[in-house]
Design a protein around this motif. Structure first.
Motif, PDB file in Angstrom:
ATOM      1  N   GLU A 141       0.827  -1.203   0.000  1.00 36.84           N
ATOM      2  CA  GLU A 141       0.000   0.000   0.000  1.00 36.84           C
ATOM      3  C   GLU A 141       0.864   1.257   0.000  1.00 36.84           C
ATOM      4  O   GLU A 141       0.540   2.253  -0.670  1.00 36.84           O
ATOM      5  CB  GLU A 141      -0.933  -0.014   1.208  1.00 36.84           C
ATOM      6  N   GLU A 144       2.148   1.712  -3.579  1.00 40.95           N
ATOM      7  CA  GLU A 144       1.108   2.246  -4.450  1.00 40.95           C
ATOM      8  C   GLU A 144       0.926   3.748  -4.236  1.00 40.95           C
ATOM      9  O   GLU A 144       0.787   4.518  -5.193  1.00 40.95           O
ATOM     10  CB  GLU A 144      -0.217   1.528  -4.186  1.00 40.95           C
ATOM     11  N   LYS A 148       1.363   7.007  -6.714  1.00 43.95           N
ATOM     12  CA  LYS A 148       0.311   8.012  -6.862  1.00 43.95           C
ATOM     13  C   LYS A 148       0.862   9.421  -6.649  1.00 43.95           C
ATOM     14  O   LYS A 148       0.582  10.349  -7.429  1.00 43.95           O
ATOM     15  CB  LYS A 148      -0.813   7.762  -5.850  1.00 43.95           C
ATOM     16  N   THR A 170      -0.428  -6.443  -4.703  1.00 45.09           N
ATOM     17  CA  THR A 170      -1.597  -5.777  -5.263  1.00 45.09           C
ATOM     18  C   THR A 170      -1.402  -5.639  -6.769  1.00 45.09           C
ATOM     19  O   THR A 170      -0.326  -5.940  -7.298  1.00 45.09           O
ATOM     20  CB  THR A 170      -1.787  -4.396  -4.632  1.00 45.09           C
ATOM     21  N   LEU A 172      -1.040  -3.034  -8.902  1.00 47.05           N
ATOM     22  CA  LEU A 172       0.056  -2.168  -9.330  1.00 47.05           C
ATOM     23  C   LEU A 172       1.400  -2.717  -8.881  1.00 47.05           C
ATOM     24  O   LEU A 172       2.368  -2.730  -9.647  1.00 47.05           O
ATOM     25  CB  LEU A 172      -0.140  -0.755  -8.788  1.00 47.05           C
ATOM     26  N   THR A 173       1.475  -3.207  -7.643  1.00 50.60           N
ATOM     27  CA  THR A 173       2.772  -3.683  -7.160  1.00 50.60           C
ATOM     28  C   THR A 173       3.161  -5.014  -7.796  1.00 50.60           C
ATOM     29  O   THR A 173       4.346  -5.322  -7.900  1.00 50.60           O
ATOM     30  CB  THR A 173       2.794  -3.781  -5.628  1.00 50.60           C
TER      31      THR A 173
END
Length: 452
Positions: A141, A144, A148, A170, A172-173
């Protein structure tokens, strides 16, 4: 439970469990086997485990299972319990906070401990410039949100990650992570505008830091273009990829190029942070000052907490409400983090990590003198790895690595493997472990290697 001997060299605030390896049943024992059978019925198959035990207590350098087996901990829950499991300062802070309040959501009703953690991270992370921090729940998190923030700050989309890198599970990761199995296989499509270039792997590529940096920068410029690039993200020492330490000069050159081109340089210090490498952050070893740093794992001694810390003007790019989350910076996790940071700064844990690194490097180096299957020994502080290879060809030997790891586990030593080729054993002991347990763990590994 028995208290440790008063002559122990474990830093203050250490374990309450007897610091011995003791195997009283085959692993798993009957109680652990019963719990693991329930796990197989109740828990999704994708949630695997590497140790055939069910834990009931842990502290110092040992983990106790449901059958009374006491195992040497050379993994720290993958670099999480660096201050030691159930550290007294952390346990007391968690209990006190839980008695006050457990949650309000910082975005609704703020509280001081979140601010305290942010101030500590702003102070501790490398760079003598104004910084700000946002807190989250996990390393993935944090990564990510760092992406952003970088995209918002630059107005650009593209992100560069590196071969052998690991940044999370996740969507994106996973795109940022290099290795397919088990992290990515079958889970796509992944987030767009993520590009991968080779980094620096001195044992395998034979390049100097400057040469490796030139190779990476050339690919970035030719295949992506600096004007399209929001961020470059890299682990200063790559973790899951095999504890790969870049050649001197590599990170400096990449950081300099980012500065010249207005690209945000993100250091993923989720695994390397908080004294693990013998410095508070691995970036300090290489003399770099990242624009943004992501942290998690060791930050709160086992409580779920993560952070993004960086240049104030970059961190402030996101609009109000653009960052946050229901649980991010939970008050209990913040209390644990403040206690853990106190231990890192005041209990000699940075120095202890350096001592652990010296012991591991010396012991493993002595084994390698007589066994060419230990192709490379690398790392810093209490983050050391051995790359196992075919003695004649130098090719990665995943089968040998797996056999040695399984033999160690059977003898009561928690060992973790890693590496793109599955041929690396990594050592991530808690900084509260004693030299006697470290040496015994290496003795077990050496015996397993002889038998393999």
């Amino acid at each position: 439970m028995t208290l440790i001997d008063e002559t122990s060299t474990i830093p203050a605030g250490g374990p309450t469990l007897e610091q011995v390896r003791r195997i009283v049943t085959e692993l798993p024992g009957p109680r652990s086997a019963a719990i693991l059978a329930r796990k197989a019925e109740a828990v999704a198959a994708g949630v695997a485990h590497s140790m055939p035990v069910s834990v009931v207590a842990a502290g110092g350098g040992v983990v106790l299972d449901a059958d009374g087996n006491s195992l040497i901990d050379l993994g720290s829950g993958i670099a999480v319990t660096s201050v030691g499991n159930a550290h007294p300062k952390v346990a007391a802070a968690v209990a006190a906070q839980a008695a006050q309040f457990t949650h309000t959501c910082f975005m609704v009703s703020p509280y001081e401990s979140y601010v305290d953690v942010a101030e500590a991270l702003n102070r501790l992370t490398p760079g003598d410039f104004a910084k700000k921090t946002a807190l989250f729940n996990s390393g993935a998190e944090a990564v990510e949100n760092a992406i952003k923030i970088a995209r918002k700050h630059t107005g650009r989309q593209a992100v560069v990650a590196f071969d052998h890198g690991y940044h999370g599970r996740t969507n994106l990761t996973m795109a940022l992570t290099a290795k397919s199995m088990p992290y990515k296989a079958g889970f796509g499509p992944f987030a767009p505008e993520v590009y991968r270039v080779p980094g620096s792997y001195p044992y395998r590529d034979g390049l100097t830091g400057a040469e490796a940096a030139t190779r990476a920068i050339t690919l970035i410029e030719k295949q992506i273009g600096a004007d399209s690039l929001a961020a470059v993200i890299i682990e200063p020492i790559q973790g899951e990829g095999g504890f790969i330490v870049p050649a001197d000069g590599f990170l400096d050159a990449v950081v300099a190029w980012c500065r010249d081109n207005g690209v945000v340089f993100i250091a993923d210090e989720v695994q390397t942070g908080f004294a693990r490498t013998g410095s508070m952050f691995a970036s300090e070893i290489f003399g770099i000052e990242p624009d943004l740093i992501t942290t998690a794992k060791g930050i709160a001694a086992g409580l779920p907490l993560a952070g993004v810390t960086g240049r104030a003007e970059i961190m402030d790019a996101a609009h109000a409400g653009g960052l946050g989350g229901t649980y991010g910076g939970n008050p209990i996790a913040c209390a644990a983090a403040l206690a853990a940071i106190d231990a890192f700064e005041n209990d000699g844990l940075i120095e202890r990590a350096q001592q652990i690194g010296a012991l591991l490097t010396e012991r493993l180096g002595a084994i390698r003198e007589n066994d060419p299957r230990l192709g490379d020994i690398r790392g810093h502080g209490a983050m050391i790895a051995v790359e196992f290879v075919d003695a004649e060809t130098g090719a990665p030997d995943a089968a040998l690595t797996s056999a040695v790891a399984k033999a160690c586990v059977a003898e009561g030593v928690i060992i973790l493997t890693c590496g793109t080729f599955g041929n690396v054993i990594r050592f991530l002991p808690p900084l509260s472990i004693g030299d006697d347990l470290l040496n015994e763990g290496i003795d077990v590994l050496a015996a397993a290697l002889e038998r393999a």
